[in-house]
Scaffold this motif. Structure first.
Motif, PDB file in Angstrom:
ATOM      1  N   ALA A 229      -7.697   4.214   3.266  1.00  0.00           N
ATOM      2  CA  ALA A 229      -7.745   4.260   1.803  1.00  0.00           C
ATOM      3  C   ALA A 229      -6.454   4.744   1.154  1.00  0.00           C
ATOM      4  O   ALA A 229      -6.188   4.410   0.000  1.00  0.00           O
ATOM      5  CB  ALA A 229      -8.922   5.116   1.346  1.00  0.00           C
ATOM      6  N   THR A 230      -5.676   5.546   1.855  1.00  0.00           N
ATOM      7  CA  THR A 230      -4.408   6.017   1.257  1.00  0.00           C
ATOM      8  C   THR A 230      -3.298   5.959   2.303  1.00  0.00           C
ATOM      9  O   THR A 230      -3.566   5.853   3.501  1.00  0.00           O
ATOM     10  CB  THR A 230      -4.508   7.487   0.782  1.00  0.00           C
ATOM     11  OG1 THR A 230      -4.648   8.327   1.938  1.00  0.00           O
ATOM     12  CG2 THR A 230      -5.678   7.710  -0.158  1.00  0.00           C
ATOM     13  N   GLN A 231      -2.075   6.093   1.831  1.00  0.00           N
ATOM     14  CA  GLN A 231      -0.929   6.111   2.740  1.00  0.00           C
ATOM     15  C   GLN A 231      -1.035   7.277   3.716  1.00  0.00           C
ATOM     16  O   GLN A 231      -0.677   7.165   4.877  1.00  0.00           O
ATOM     17  CB  GLN A 231       0.370   6.216   1.940  1.00  0.00           C
ATOM     18  CG  GLN A 231       0.784   4.926   1.265  1.00  0.00           C
ATOM     19  CD  GLN A 231       1.310   3.893   2.249  1.00  0.00           C
ATOM     20  OE1 GLN A 231       0.536   3.151   2.857  1.00  0.00           O
ATOM     21  NE2 GLN A 231       2.617   3.830   2.420  1.00  0.00           N
TER      22      GLN A 231
ATOM     23  N   GLY B 235      -2.751   4.599  -2.920  1.00  0.00           N
ATOM     24  CA  GLY B 235      -3.989   4.615  -2.162  1.00  0.00           C
ATOM     25  C   GLY B 235      -5.067   4.182  -3.123  1.00  0.00           C
ATOM     26  O   GLY B 235      -4.803   3.973  -4.306  1.00  0.00           O
TER      27      GLY B 235
ATOM     28  N   THR C 130     -10.020   7.937  -3.597  1.00  0.00           N
ATOM     29  CA  THR C 130      -9.724   8.740  -2.407  1.00  0.00           C
ATOM     30  C   THR C 130      -8.437   9.512  -2.643  1.00  0.00           C
ATOM     31  O   THR C 130      -8.302  10.674  -2.273  1.00  0.00           O
ATOM     32  CB  THR C 130      -9.576   7.830  -1.165  1.00  0.00           C
ATOM     33  OG1 THR C 130     -10.708   6.963  -1.110  1.00  0.00           O
ATOM     34  CG2 THR C 130      -9.498   8.655   0.105  1.00  0.00           C
ATOM     35  N   LEU C 131      -7.508   8.849  -3.325  1.00  0.00           N
ATOM     36  CA  LEU C 131      -6.191   9.427  -3.582  1.00  0.00           C
ATOM     37  C   LEU C 131      -6.249  10.678  -4.469  1.00  0.00           C
ATOM     38  O   LEU C 131      -5.649  11.709  -4.150  1.00  0.00           O
ATOM     39  CB  LEU C 131      -5.328   8.356  -4.257  1.00  0.00           C
ATOM     40  CG  LEU C 131      -3.858   8.674  -4.450  1.00  0.00           C
ATOM     41  CD1 LEU C 131      -3.150   8.704  -3.101  1.00  0.00           C
ATOM     42  CD2 LEU C 131      -3.206   7.636  -5.349  1.00  0.00           C
TER      43      LEU C 131
ATOM     44  N   THR D 191      -2.374  -2.149   4.924  1.00  0.00           N
ATOM     45  CA  THR D 191      -1.970  -0.989   4.137  1.00  0.00           C
ATOM     46  C   THR D 191      -3.027  -0.779   3.044  1.00  0.00           C
ATOM     47  O   THR D 191      -3.794  -1.679   2.739  1.00  0.00           O
ATOM     48  CB  THR D 191      -0.590  -1.168   3.486  1.00  0.00           C
ATOM     49  OG1 THR D 191      -0.697  -2.161   2.492  1.00  0.00           O
ATOM     50  CG2 THR D 191       0.466  -1.548   4.500  1.00  0.00           C
ATOM     51  N   PRO D 192      -3.077   0.423   2.462  1.00  0.00           N
ATOM     52  CA  PRO D 192      -4.138   0.737   1.508  1.00  0.00           C
ATOM     53  C   PRO D 192      -4.229  -0.261   0.340  1.00  0.00           C
ATOM     54  O   PRO D 192      -3.219  -0.604  -0.267  1.00  0.00           O
ATOM     55  CB  PRO D 192      -3.730   2.117   0.991  1.00  0.00           C
ATOM     56  CG  PRO D 192      -2.959   2.724   2.108  1.00  0.00           C
ATOM     57  CD  PRO D 192      -2.223   1.591   2.736  1.00  0.00           C
TER      58      PRO D 192
ATOM     59  N   TYR E 282      -3.459   6.398   6.307  1.00  0.00           N
ATOM     60  CA  TYR E 282      -2.819   5.342   7.104  1.00  0.00           C
ATOM     61  C   TYR E 282      -1.938   5.978   8.184  1.00  0.00           C
ATOM     62  O   TYR E 282      -2.014   5.640   9.365  1.00  0.00           O
ATOM     63  CB  TYR E 282      -1.980   4.501   6.139  1.00  0.00           C
ATOM     64  CG  TYR E 282      -1.335   3.270   6.700  1.00  0.00           C
ATOM     65  CD1 TYR E 282      -2.095   2.150   7.044  1.00  0.00           C
ATOM     66  CD2 TYR E 282       0.048   3.200   6.840  1.00  0.00           C
ATOM     67  CE1 TYR E 282      -1.477   1.001   7.521  1.00  0.00           C
ATOM     68  CE2 TYR E 282       0.667   2.059   7.316  1.00  0.00           C
ATOM     69  CZ  TYR E 282      -0.102   0.954   7.649  1.00  0.00           C
ATOM     70  OH  TYR E 282       0.498  -0.183   8.111  1.00  0.00           O
TER      71      TYR E 282
ATOM     72  N   ASP F 101      -4.039  -0.162  -7.333  1.00  0.00           N
ATOM     73  CA  ASP F 101      -4.700  -0.214  -6.022  1.00  0.00           C
ATOM     74  C   ASP F 101      -5.506  -1.486  -5.783  1.00  0.00           C
ATOM     75  O   ASP F 101      -5.716  -1.880  -4.643  1.00  0.00           O
ATOM     76  CB  ASP F 101      -5.609   1.016  -5.821  1.00  0.00           C
ATOM     77  CG  ASP F 101      -6.672   1.180  -6.906  1.00  0.00           C
ATOM     78  OD1 ASP F 101      -6.705   0.344  -7.832  1.00  0.00           O
ATOM     79  OD2 ASP F 101      -7.459   2.146  -6.845  1.00  0.00           O
TER      80      ASP F 101
ATOM     81  N   CYS G 189     -13.086   2.756  -1.408  1.00  0.00           N
ATOM     82  CA  CYS G 189     -13.205   4.125  -1.916  1.00  0.00           C
ATOM     83  C   CYS G 189     -14.482   4.785  -1.412  1.00  0.00           C
ATOM     84  O   CYS G 189     -14.658   5.989  -1.542  1.00  0.00           O
ATOM     85  CB  CYS G 189     -13.160   4.137  -3.442  1.00  0.00           C
ATOM     86  SG  CYS G 189     -14.459   3.183  -4.242  1.00  0.00           S
TER      87      CYS G 189
END
Ligand code: SF4
Lengths: 163, 420
Positions: B331-333, B101, B105-106, B357-358, B336, B65, B300
């Motif tokens: 933070a993540t796909q 991500g 967060t992921l 993108t993340p 997004y 990341d 994050c």
């Protein structure tokens, strides 16, 4: 039983004085040891003998997370560090790289520079041989002793995996 | 003597009834985490251990990341080390570009970290998951290597500081402002070694996004972990995500704390932390003279959908100040995509912002918005150390998404209140 003469320091001895950043381009313990403490105590490297003990006040090892710091201290011959408190990541890194460290404010107050000190990691007993006074630190539980005895976390894991 | 939630989780993970602060314990781990910066070193150490494979292929998470999508050859090489290791050991939770991500967060969003867990990550902001009522903390690469092999690690049981927040939060005051204010109050080593336990009616009112933000920054006060007792809000978040059992712990009423700090939030203003330490917290009303070159919304700490909604609400129908670059990073796909579906992305682009993108990107001065000499940014990130977002003579001001969005329009630090 660990035994040696004492090198004493004050508070907030940071990882930059334990091993300055300019020497971080190597991971060789002997080379790191040859610069250990040089920015706060130029005589350290000249006078340290195998088994010697560092005694310091608060927050020993504060600063960066570099594992080089405990490695340099250990390779210089120091057998143990006794302090009032250690910075959190230094504490982890020391035990992970096999450097015994003990927190014991009473011992720090009762030990002077150049005294000869004995440390029993099994019981946590610290004896000032020079004055006869003794102090009690919290002993390490068995698995932490094992960690130190085998020389750090990677060796400990290796032994465990081999079981 | 009663036990804190942190003591209870650690005790449960080392097969004990109770543990005492200062005690060293060897604890079983529910999840171990590495990223594209720290895992390559851990993977090299792992090879020295001689383990055939990882302790549990479902409980190791490898998240590229920091510099992804790979910003240069060196970062591509690092991510390749993770990818090869993940393939070799059949690691379930390797997050390839396109599924990735920001780790902190992921992992909660994927249901990989749960209440009652003990978690380590070779990244200092691993403390984020305390928001779920888990014990989680950052470690070094050697720790990660051994934890990947053994599924356990050692901890010194921390003492705890209890923070009690009470009163109604004024408009535009968020979880970010609470934690910046708290760090300002106790200092960057105010919670050294210790658990920061966040409690009180304000915390019960706070949504999960705000709770993650607060626990994320426990490390900025020197804390070992931040933690919040799980409640209905936690369960509403966790239940649809969890794929395994979890357990809820709460602190006993007679648990021991080394300090109790009460904070009345009803009189707080949004907070900005000035360079170069998170403890330099000041109310926004004292910050209006600071002109800006960039505003970053993401990381994050504040890259969740809730954060983007707040920012979009302020930016809708407005334009970013001509002197400011606005950079928004979900933070993540999943976030997004959600941002696109909700029309937030459109708002950001129409306002004149760049949406990435993340990635961690500018948070650590990696890519996607690095600052030049003398430039200033407001950012929803968590660190404003010297050179954190680029040149050593650049400056980062930490704030909430609302402040970052309003400041992007104003061209200087300021509150949404000031927008007509
Ligand atoms: S967003 Fe920033 S603080 Fe968070 S993991 Fe990435 S680099 Fe670290």
């Amino acid at each position: 039983m660990l035994k040696g003469k004492v090198h004493k320091y004050g508070s907030n001895v940071d990882t930059d004085v334990i091993i300055p950043a300019r020497y971080l381009n190597t991971t060789d313990p002997a080379e790191l040891a040859s610069h250990c403490m040089e920015d706060i105590d130029a005589d350290f490297v000249k006078t340290v003998e195998p088994g010697d003990i560092i005694v310091a006040e608060d927050n020993f090892g504060c600063g960066s997370s570099r594992e080089h710091a405990p490695i340099a201290i250990k390779a210089s011959g120091i057998s143990c560090v006794v302090a009032n408190t250690f910075a959190r990541i230094f504490y982890r890194n020391s035990l992970n790289t096999g450097l015994p460290i003990l927190e014991c404010p009473e011992a720090v107050a009762g030990i002077g520079r150049g005294d000869t000190v004995e440390v029993d990691l099994g019981t946590g007993k610290i004896t000032n041989v020079t004055t006869g006074a003794s102090f009690q630190a919290k002993p390490f539980p068995p698995f932490m002793r094992e960690l130190i005895e085998v020389g750090g976390l990677v060796n400990y894991a290796k032994a465990k995996v081999g079981e | 003597m009663g036990q804190t939630i942190t003591q209870k989780i650690l005790a449960a993970h080392c097969g004990k009834e109770a543990v005492e602060p200062g005690e060293l314990v060897n604890a079983r781990l529910d999840m171990v985490l590495g990223n594209d910066i720290t895992a390559p070193i851990a993977i090299a150490e792992f090879a020295k251990i001689g383990a055939e494979t990882v302790f549990d292929k479902d409980r190791v998470a490898l998240v590229p990341d920091h510099s992804t999508p790979n910003k240069d050859i060196k970062s591509a090489q690092l991510v390749k080390i993770l990818r090869d290791f993940a393939r070799l050991h059949n690691i379930t939770n390797f997050f390839e570009i396109g599924k990735m991500g920001i780790e902190h967060t992921l992992l909660p969003d994927e249901g990989l970290v749960l209440p009652g867990d003990a978690i380590i990550g070779a990244d200092s902001h691993t403390c984020t998951y305390g928001a779920l009522g888990a014990f989680s903390t950052g470690v070094g690469s050697t720790d990660l290597a051994c934890a990947m092999a053994l599924g356990e690690t050692w901890f010194k049981v921390p003492e705890a500081i209890k923070f009690i927040y009470y009163g109604k939060m004024p408009k535009w005051v968020s979880g970010k402002d609470l934690i910046l204010y708290t760090i300002g109050k106790i200092g960057v080593d105010g919670a050294l070694y210790s658990t920061m336990e966040f409690t009180g009616e304000t915390i019960s009112e706070l949504d999960m996004a705000g709770r993650f933000t607060m626990c994320n920054m426990a490390i900025e006060a020197g804390g070992k972990n931040g933690i919040i007792e799980p409640d209905e809000k936690t369960l509403a978040y966790v239940n649809p995500r969890a794929k395994r059992e979890f357990k809820l712990y709460k602190s006993d009423p007679d648990a021991a704390y080394k300090d109790v700090i009460e904070i009345d939030v009803s009189k707080l203003e949004p907070i900005v932390s000035f360079p170069h330490l998170p403890e330099n917290a000041r109310p926004i009303s004292e910050a209006a003279h600071i002109k800006l070159d960039q505003s970053v919304i993401g990381s994050c700490t504040n890259g969740r959908i809730e954060d983007l909604r707040v920012a979009a609400g302020i930016l809708k129908g407005r334009k970013v100040h001509p002197d400011v670059r606005l950079i928004v990073i979900p933070a993540t796909q999943e976030i997004y995509l959600q941002s696109i579906k909700e029309g937030l992305t459109e708002i950001f682009v129409e306002a004149g912002g760049a949406v990435s993108t993340p990635t961690c990107g500018p948070c650590l001065g990696g890519h996607m918005g690095v600052l030049a000499e003398g430039e200033r940014a407001v950012a929803t990130t968590n660190r404003n150390f010297v050179g954190r977002m680029g040149h050593t003579k650049s400056e980062v001001y930490l704030a909430s998404p609302a402040i970052a969005a309003a400041s992007a329009v104003l061209g200087r630090l300021g509150s949404p209140e000031e927008l007509s």
